[in-house]
Enzyme design. Structure first.
Site, PDB file in Angstrom:
ATOM      1  N   GLU A  91       1.050  -1.130  -0.218  1.00 53.23           N
ATOM      2  CA  GLU A  91       0.164  -0.180   0.081  1.00 53.23           C
ATOM      3  C   GLU A  91       0.195   1.187  -0.384  1.00 53.23           C
ATOM      4  O   GLU A  91       0.678   2.115  -0.596  1.00 53.23           O
ATOM      5  CB  GLU A  91      -0.759  -0.246   1.106  1.00 53.23           C
ATOM      6  CG  GLU A  91      -2.096  -1.224   1.072  1.00 53.23           C
ATOM      7  CD  GLU A  91      -2.961  -1.682   2.486  1.00 53.23           C
ATOM      8  OE1 GLU A  91      -2.302  -1.655   3.400  1.00 53.23           O
ATOM      9  OE2 GLU A  91      -4.049  -1.446   2.199  1.00 53.23           O
ATOM     10  N   GLU A 111      -3.877  -9.454   2.947  1.00 48.19           N
ATOM     11  CA  GLU A 111      -4.595  -9.426   3.806  1.00 48.19           C
ATOM     12  C   GLU A 111      -5.636 -10.295   5.083  1.00 48.19           C
ATOM     13  O   GLU A 111      -5.745 -10.872   5.618  1.00 48.19           O
ATOM     14  CB  GLU A 111      -5.349  -7.901   4.202  1.00 48.19           C
ATOM     15  CG  GLU A 111      -4.067  -6.685   5.045  1.00 48.19           C
ATOM     16  CD  GLU A 111      -3.357  -6.360   3.692  1.00 48.19           C
ATOM     17  OE1 GLU A 111      -3.181  -7.319   2.996  1.00 48.19           O
ATOM     18  OE2 GLU A 111      -2.582  -5.471   3.843  1.00 48.19           O
TER      19      GLU A 111
END
Ligand code: 3H9
Length: 679
Positions: A91, A111
């Protein structure tokens, strides 16, 4: 150049977030700085958020705020990805104005494997770069993407084949003065609706009870609908909502437990024996799979069979496994040739004179194995490690025939051995600590999840499996049908119910074993002869077209003949059949596993409850999102497990008596997790 240095994996802990924010702001203020490169020290770019901080109140600054600041920077910010840029690490890059990636680096949003969605813009920025289809694929599977694919899909701007940081610096410098491409400002590109629908369908099929994938799909879809800031806020809220779920708690337990199993107190500081050459005896299904696992890890392997014909069959079997990998695109022709070049085939045990480890995978018979071990000891070096791939036999008895019993260890691979992640390392009474340490090191090199077990019938996994299956068979007698039990347990999260699994594996091997063990069966043991009946009818499972089910065109069908057989059996033993609910099926199956697991821990066969969880998840299809049977028992509470066990212990015999350990912990109001200290 901003360098993140937070070993071992540069997790984005609070100090990293604060440092990154301060460094970006300083660069913005500094008139001498024209552009910024973000890189990481050590073997990898950041592996994302610090999982050990999850579940606690996050400390300021939050990662999304830091990333928004990076994206808003007025000077170009370029990320230099090396190693694995995962989760928050990926990210960070998505928020930069350009991404340069080392040729051997990989990126991913794992995740979902922790029961979470990305929490720092991943679901909103990724589809803006690569479209909804790839974003759904990456974020719902958690898989890693290689540099070439990342370039093709538009996620990275450049692959650095040489000096990564120099390439990133050159790109950042070239961007000075030009308009910056801020990911959050890019519209989500249109994707063909049927491709999106297909990606979603794939993700849903893979989800099997997990809630995070559906939430991730929803967020990625929203990226194309709502303004960027709104999408980010929704993602953040979902991230914390998922963090508080039992599923995420369970998956985080699994993440740390998979790493904890390799930490064994008795061998801390013990040097493993070096292993560079390995012998494998037996090139049947198991031996061939083991050989391929070893060749894949780069070990030269000598494969031994009894005669030239068997050797040829073994060579073909190994070749066929590689052919399959080649056909599915998992391997190139060069890699296939390279790996096969590590294999030597021989019909002479004497060719093992110089190996460091021998793994025998011959017929599961004590006399055969003992005889082989004696012959092996005579032709190998005094410091050789002798490993047996037995799945049930008593290693202490086997060690009794050896002059150097300390060299013997069990390496219980699961079939197919080159695919299955689980490896049970069996420690016999006299196994030397450095032999055990070597086995643990080997497991790591093979990229297996290796769990140490003591000696008992079936070791950790098969011993629990036996009680789980027995309980399911009792329910057949009492009123349930195979398809009802399978459906209940598939709904619970197993990829396949116990009867479908038996049909897949073949019923004949277990039948032979039951016949062998029949004389040792206790007279008060409850025994269901239904599987024996099926075998007597030649119904060995899928390979004969019928077993617990009937198979037509690869489809599993309920067979009236089996239903009749079960009803008739209940009548014959005077059992009044009753409706058994899916909840009862699930509760009894779990209680049987937990009870045996607790006994295994109490006997010191498994180091800790978490070892049981990891065995059942990686070897037997127990759903990872429930954290393993022992973790699940703590979640629902030990009193509930004991309540389910109570009728089982009177009805099903001594094998189902509640474990004293469970009773004791429950009486103290404790949890199994309290026993999860270093093994
Ligand atoms: C996330 O990023 C959320 C964001 O979207 C939003 C945030 C706001 N945290 O695996 P290894 C430890 S979620 C803490 O043996 P390898 C690990 O426990 C995160 N610790 O090495 C071990 O400790 P120990 C998404 C971590 O080379 C040591 O590092 N990221 C973390 O076989 C070595 O690890 C992931 O899910 C972490 N994130 O594999 C990635 N990662 O030595 C998780 C590792 O005491 N990590 N540790 O046992 C991995 O997949 C692998 O560790 C990796 C290296 C591939 C990086």
């Amino acid at each position: 150049m901003i360098e993140i240095d937070n070993q071992p994996v540069n997790a984005t802990s609070q100090a990293v977030r604060a440092g990154l924010l301060a460094a970006v702001e300083a660069a913005e203020r500094d008139p001498e700085t024209g552009a910024v490169v973000i890189a990481c020290a050590g073997r990898t770019f950041t592996a994302g958020g610090d999982i050990s901080e999850f579940g606690k109140t996050p400390l300021l600054p939050h990662l999304p705020v830091v990333l928004n600041r990076i994206e808003a920077a007025t000077k170009p910010v370029v990320v230099a990805w090396h190693g694995t840029a995962l989760g928050g690490g990926c990210e960070i890059g998505l928020a930069a104005h350009a991404r340069v990636m080392a040729a051997d680096a990989r990126i991913g949003l794992p995740e979902v494997r922790l029961g979470l969605c990305p929490g720092a813009g991943g679901t909103q920025r990724l589809p803006r770069l690569c479209g909804v289809v790839t974003a759904i694929d990456l974020a719902t599977s958690g898989r890693m993407m290689a540099a070439e694919d990342a370039l093709k899909s538009g996620i990275v701007d450049e692959i650095a084949h040489g000096d990564l940081r120099a390439a990133a610096l050159a790109r950042a410098t070239a961007m000075i003065g030009a308009p910056l491409r801020r990911t959050g400002e890019i519209p989500v590109p249109d994707s063909p609706p049927d491709a999106v629908a297909a990606a979603e369908a794939r993700a849903r099929k893979e989800a099997r009870g997990r809630i995070a994938p559906e939430r991730i799909i929803g967020l990625i879809r929203r990226a194309g609908i709502v303004p960027f800031a709104e999408g980010l806020a929704e993602e953040r809220a979902t991230f914390f909502e998922l963090m508080a779920t039992d599923q995420s708690r369970a998956l985080r337990h699994v993440f740390f437990a998979e790493r904890e199993v390799g930490k064994i107190r008795d061998i801390e500081g013990v040097n493993a024996r070096p292993i560079s050459r390995i012998g494998v005896i037996g090139a049947g299904t198991m031996g061939a799979g083991i050989a391929v696992a070893l060749l894949d890890a780069g070990y030269p392997v000598t494969i031994i069979e009894t005669d030239v014909a068997a050797l040829e069959r073994g060579r073909d079997r190994i070749g066929a496994l590689y052919d399959r990998m080649l056909a599915s695109g998992r391997l190139t022709a060069e890699d296939r040739a390279l790996r096969l070049s590590g294999a030597t085939f021989s019909a002479e045990l004497a060719d093992l004179a110089q190996v460091d480890l021998v793994i025998e995978a011959v017929f599961e018979d004590m006399a055969v194995k003992k005889g082989l071990l004696v012959r092996l000891e005579a032709v190998t070096r005094a410091d050789v490690i002798l490993a047996t791939n037995t799945s049930y036999l008593d290693l202490n008895e086997m060690a009794g025939v050896l002059a150097r019993p300390q060299n013997l260890v069990g390496l219980h691979f699961f079939s197919p051995a080159h695919v299955m992640k689980l490896l049970e390392i069996v420690r016999a009474k006299r196994t030397a600590p450095d032999v055990l340490a070597s086995a643990v090191t080997l497991g790591r090199r093979l990229k297996k999840v290796a769990v140490v077990s003591g000696v008992c019938d079936g070791f950790i996994g098969n011993r629990i499996l036996a009680k789980y299956r027995a309980q399911c068979e009792f329910m057949l007698e009492e009123g349930a049908l195979p398809q009802e039990i399978d459906t209940a347990l598939e709904t619970y999260g197993f990829p396949m119910g116990p009867f479908a699994v038996q049909d897949l594996a073949g019923l004949d091997i277990a039948w032979a074993r039951r016949k062998r063990l029949a004389p040792t069966r206790l007279p008060d043991e409850r025994y269901v002869p239904l599987a024996d009946r099926l075998c007597e009818l030649g119904r060995f499972g899928q390979k004969t077209g019928s077993g617990w089910y009937r198979y037509e065109g690869g489809k599993r069908l309920v067979d009236q003949a089996v239903t009749d057989l079960i009803l008739e059996h209940s009548r014959a033993i005077g059992m009044e059949r009753r409706q058994i609910t899916p909840q009862e099926i699930q509760a009894r199956a779990l209680a049987a596993m937990v009870n045996e697991g607790a006994r295994i821990v109490a006997e010191g066969i498994a180091c800790r409850p978490l070892d049981i969880d990891i065995v059942m998840i990686n070897g037997y299809g127990y759903p990872a999102w429930r954290g393993g049977p022992m973790h699940e028992a703590d979640r629902i509470g030990l009193p509930a497990i004991l309540k389910t066990l109570k009728p089982m212990q009177t009805r099903d015999g001594p094998a189902f008596e509640a474990s004293a350990l469970l009773v004791e912990i429950a009486a103290e109001g404790g949890t199994l997790a309290q026993l999860n200290i270093r093994g």
